[in-house]
Scaffold this active site. Sequence first.
Site, PDB file in Angstrom:
ATOM      1  N   MET A 185       0.851  -1.198   0.000  1.00  0.00           N
ATOM      2  CA  MET A 185       0.000   0.000   0.000  1.00  0.00           C
ATOM      3  C   MET A 185       0.886   1.248   0.000  1.00  0.00           C
ATOM      4  O   MET A 185       0.415   2.344   0.338  1.00  0.00           O
ATOM      5  CB  MET A 185      -0.929  -0.017   1.209  1.00  0.00           C
ATOM      6  CG  MET A 185      -1.898  -1.195   1.147  1.00  0.00           C
ATOM      7  SD  MET A 185      -3.427  -0.915   2.028  1.00  0.00           S
ATOM      8  CE  MET A 185      -2.833  -0.756   3.684  1.00  0.00           C
ATOM      9  N   GLY A 186       2.162   1.079  -0.360  1.00  0.00           N
ATOM     10  CA  GLY A 186       3.049   2.235  -0.478  1.00  0.00           C
ATOM     11  C   GLY A 186       3.526   2.758   0.856  1.00  0.00           C
ATOM     12  O   GLY A 186       3.423   2.080   1.875  1.00  0.00           O
TER      13      GLY A 186
ATOM     14  N   SER B 270       6.415  -0.348  10.131  1.00  0.00           N
ATOM     15  CA  SER B 270       5.049  -0.245   9.595  1.00  0.00           C
ATOM     16  C   SER B 270       4.830   1.160   9.065  1.00  0.00           C
ATOM     17  O   SER B 270       5.339   2.134   9.642  1.00  0.00           O
ATOM     18  CB  SER B 270       4.035  -0.529  10.711  1.00  0.00           C
ATOM     19  OG  SER B 270       2.742  -0.108  10.317  1.00  0.00           O
ATOM     20  N   SER B 271       4.070   1.273   7.988  1.00  0.00           N
ATOM     21  CA  SER B 271       3.759   2.599   7.441  1.00  0.00           C
ATOM     22  C   SER B 271       3.021   3.439   8.482  1.00  0.00           C
ATOM     23  O   SER B 271       3.083   4.661   8.479  1.00  0.00           O
ATOM     24  CB  SER B 271       2.878   2.472   6.194  1.00  0.00           C
ATOM     25  OG  SER B 271       3.460   1.595   5.275  1.00  0.00           O
TER      26      SER B 271
ATOM     27  N   HIS C 268       9.000  -3.471   3.656  1.00  0.00           N
ATOM     28  CA  HIS C 268       8.660  -3.668   2.245  1.00  0.00           C
ATOM     29  C   HIS C 268       9.924  -3.976   1.441  1.00  0.00           C
ATOM     30  O   HIS C 268       9.929  -4.857   0.574  1.00  0.00           O
ATOM     31  CB  HIS C 268       8.051  -2.390   1.653  1.00  0.00           C
ATOM     32  CG  HIS C 268       6.764  -1.964   2.264  1.00  0.00           C
ATOM     33  ND1 HIS C 268       6.623  -0.790   2.961  1.00  0.00           N
ATOM     34  CD2 HIS C 268       5.539  -2.543   2.283  1.00  0.00           C
ATOM     35  CE1 HIS C 268       5.368  -0.651   3.370  1.00  0.00           C
ATOM     36  NE2 HIS C 268       4.693  -1.703   2.985  1.00  0.00           N
TER      37      HIS C 268
HETATM   38  P1  AMP Z   1       1.359  -2.973   3.471  1.00  0.00           P
HETATM   39  O1  AMP Z   1       1.908  -1.920   2.589  1.00  0.00           O
HETATM   40  O2  AMP Z   1       1.305  -2.610   4.919  1.00  0.00           O
HETATM   41  O3  AMP Z   1       0.067  -3.559   2.950  1.00  0.00           O
HETATM   42  O4  AMP Z   1       2.401  -4.179   3.415  1.00  0.00           O
HETATM   43  C1  AMP Z   1       2.780  -4.771   2.204  1.00  0.00           C
HETATM   44  C2  AMP Z   1       3.522  -6.038   2.494  1.00  0.00           C
HETATM   45  O5  AMP Z   1       4.679  -5.756   3.281  1.00  0.00           O
HETATM   46  C3  AMP Z   1       2.695  -7.064   3.301  1.00  0.00           C
HETATM   47  O6  AMP Z   1       2.956  -8.363   2.808  1.00  0.00           O
HETATM   48  C4  AMP Z   1       3.224  -6.888   4.690  1.00  0.00           C
HETATM   49  O7  AMP Z   1       3.081  -8.040   5.501  1.00  0.00           O
HETATM   50  C5  AMP Z   1       4.690  -6.584   4.429  1.00  0.00           C
HETATM   51  N1  AMP Z   1       5.272  -5.891   5.561  1.00  0.00           N
HETATM   52  C6  AMP Z   1       4.823  -4.772   6.181  1.00  0.00           C
HETATM   53  N2  AMP Z   1       5.608  -4.453   7.230  1.00  0.00           N
HETATM   54  C7  AMP Z   1       6.568  -5.411   7.295  1.00  0.00           C
HETATM   55  C8  AMP Z   1       7.668  -5.656   8.162  1.00  0.00           C
HETATM   56  N3  AMP Z   1       7.937  -4.856   9.192  1.00  0.00           N
HETATM   57  N4  AMP Z   1       8.440  -6.734   7.917  1.00  0.00           N
HETATM   58  C9  AMP Z   1       8.175  -7.566   6.882  1.00  0.00           C
HETATM   59  N5  AMP Z   1       7.160  -7.389   6.032  1.00  0.00           N
HETATM   60  C10 AMP Z   1       6.355  -6.324   6.225  1.00  0.00           C
END
Ligand code: AMP
Length: 281
Positions: free
Chosen positions: A30-31, A185-186, A37
Amino acid sequence: MKVVEKIDNVRKEVKKIKESGKSIGLVPTMGCLHYGHLSLIKTSTSECAFTVVSIFVNPSQFNDPDDYKKYPRDIKRDIELLKKEKVDLVFAPSVEEMYKEKASTYVEVKGLSDILEGKFRPGHFRGVCTVVCKLFNIVQPDRAYFGWKDAQQLIIIRKMVSDLDIPVEVKGCPTVREKDGLAASSRNVFIGDKRKESLSLYKALKRIEEMILKEGIRDTSVLLKEGKGIITKYQGIELQYLEIVNMEDLTPVKKIEGKVLVLGAIKLPSVRLIDNIIIDA
Ligand code: AMP
């Protein structure tokens, strides 16, 4: 690196790559990219000849419209980061491109989607599965990379892929953490001055790990009591759940044996955070 917004243009690129026999890796995001990421992306670029990263803040997975509006976005910065990672294609569609006006089809993994996160975010996993299924159809990747940070999501996507015979290998990548242990985390931009409080969940997870691995405690009720106590000691935090579950079907475990997933969610005034660890007793 190409940046495309239209599904048809992704299809054209994918067709060329498929014809040349190269493998395709997809990293859905989700950017507002961070190290978490980037670790998924690095794994994809090292394992696949062609890496596609999607950037789409998916409205159908937000049960709270305010949360959707507030979700951090920074596409320019994301594109610069992805160029450095030698990503081949960025797919950054608009909401209108992804959801045709009269779309009425959803993908739902019953059962697994209704517990834990699903209880607090009704409809969330239906939105996730629908958009990930669409991305799989658009990009047709050989492998797709997801983070263990969102453990329930990863388990649900694996179930969807198995149930619907989608020809993709779903790869789980370890959670990337900041120096103090907080999972990247974003949403961490919203933590502000509540850093100590935000770390309470990770502290609880680590204490449970220590009790299992070092103290040999196997009774889940004892472990959860201690973990919950660590979190509720802090003022201004709502503990939404803390559970110890089976890795396959996310059912609660009474006595620790083999591999278990310990996962939880806390709500601070300005942000809701989730985290988990896998413990192999
Ligand atoms: P998101 O942008 O939050 O939807 O995350 C996109 C992908 O990145 C998803 O598969 C998440 O599980 C992964 N992701 C997000 N944060 C982390 C993190 N701290 N470590 C590993 N993978 C992550």
